[in-house]
Design a protein around this motif. Structure first.
Motif: not given
Length: 368
Positions: A149-152, A254-255, A262-266
């Motif tokens: 989340i921090e990177n995104l 959140i969206l 795929p831009a959000l990779e936990l």
């Protein structure tokens, strides 16, 4: 029943639908508190509002179903419809506020607990003033719990967010107004916390759920194929706060999570062990042993009488006050005082009179 919004059919086919529920007396609505949010969503989403009971027909074709602060209880049939919706790949966004279920008089935790999330009946308060006057308008500068989340957030960061002072240390400084904390357990993931400057400190305030084990990465379908986001503050996305700090970026994250971007990779390591504190409970007081005389509690009557005699009589000197005290305490040790009649008079003279009476009656019995 279909969502209560009129929209051309060709537009419905091209865009994904977000349905905001307003059938449970929700606190905020699209035209009352979420106008800016609606305007931002309409560029890429088909925004609908449901004013009827939650049914399979309402959820059909819905990409994200939003519960913005429900203030009434859901029926068993409605929960079953939401579960089936999640099982079929639907996504759910739950927003509540301070006081949790108790304040909102809803029962949403009944559904969320199956996925490892519970909204607490508390409130997050900032412990010292910074930028916002109300103590429940908490500015959180170090609340990101997952490096993904921090990177995104760093990539989405834009010029509307100040890069001065404390903001250099966090790509996602967000304001968390009038919100509650969460309890998060597997398979859910704690995404954001209240930070170190709020009370309760470092407690989850935003949780994510997806059908994937956070430890091994193995996909699990036991609880459905859809995703869930729970945010403990419905005002964080409201008109008065959405444009402040990085709350707009928070909305984007959140969206992206709910849409499976795929831009959000936990980060799997952070998901397994987030830096949050367990809830603190009031500890029981230690037994007040200093209030008890252990000799009185455990010594025999003869031992206590001997100790009392040594305490009151020293050598050949006998004081009248010591004799009075000695007789009264002997009466207590031998439980004579509790057997006496005559009100609150418990001096040495009455104790001796009571003893003499019993001796006289005892001798009369033997004489006969």
């Amino acid at each position: 029943m279909a969502p209560v919004v009129d929209m051309p059919e060709d537009l419905r086919d091209k865009m994904m639908a977000i349905v905001f529920n307003s059938s449970k007396n929700e606190v905020l609505k699209m035209n009352d508190g979420y106008k800016i949010l609606q305007r931002k969503l309409k560029g890429n989403w088909k925004v609908l509002t449901n004013k009827e009971d939650v049914t399979a027909e309402v959820l059909a074709g819905c990409s994200i179903f939003v519960l913005p602060g429900p203030r009434e209880k859901f029926t068993e049939n409605e929960f079953n419809c939401i579960k089936q919706y999640l099982d079929s790949g639907g996504n759910l966004l739950v927003l509540l506020g301070e006081g949790g279920e108790k304040a909102f008089q809803t029962n949403i935790n009944f559904l969320l607990e199956e996925y490892g999330i519970m909204i607490n009946s508390d409130s997050v308060i900032r412990t010292h003033y910074y930028k916002y006057f109300h103590p429940k308008e908490c500015l959180v500068l170090n609340g990101v719990l997952n490096k993904g989340i921090e990177n995104l957030a760093a990539k989405l960061n834009h010029t509307s967010i100040s890069n001065e002072g404390s903001y250099k240390k966090s790509p996602l400084p967000f304001i968390y107004p009038f919100g509650a904390t969460l309890n998060v357990a597997r398979p859910a993931i704690a995404a954001l916390s209240s930070g170190s400057a709020a009370y309760p400190a470092n407690r989850p305030v935003c949780a994510l759920y997806k059908p994937q084990d956070s430890r091994s990465g193995d996909v699990k379908k036991t609880k459905g194929g859809g995703r869930i986001v729970v945010l403990g503050s419905l005002y964080a996305l409201a008109d008065m706060y959405l444009e402040k700090e990085a709350n707009r970026i928070l909305l984007d994250i959140i969206l992206k999570f709910l849409s499976g971007d795929p831009a959000l990779e936990l980060n799997k390591v952070d998901a397994e062990d987030p830096e949050v504190f367990p809830p603190s409970f009031r500890e029981l007081r230690n037994p007040q042993l200093e209030l008890f005389d252990l000799d009185d509690a455990f010594s025999s009557e003869s031992s206590r009488l001997a100790q009392l005699a040594n305490k009151c009589i020293v050598g050949d000197q006998e004081d009248e006050n010591d004799i009075e005290y000695f007789i009264r305490e002997c009466g207590n040790v031998l439980h004579i005082t509790s057997q006496m009649e005559g009100g609150n008079v418990r001096d040495a003279r009455h104790i001796l009179y009571h003893v003499a009476q019993h001796i006289s009656e005892f001798k009369k019995l033997n004489a006969s």
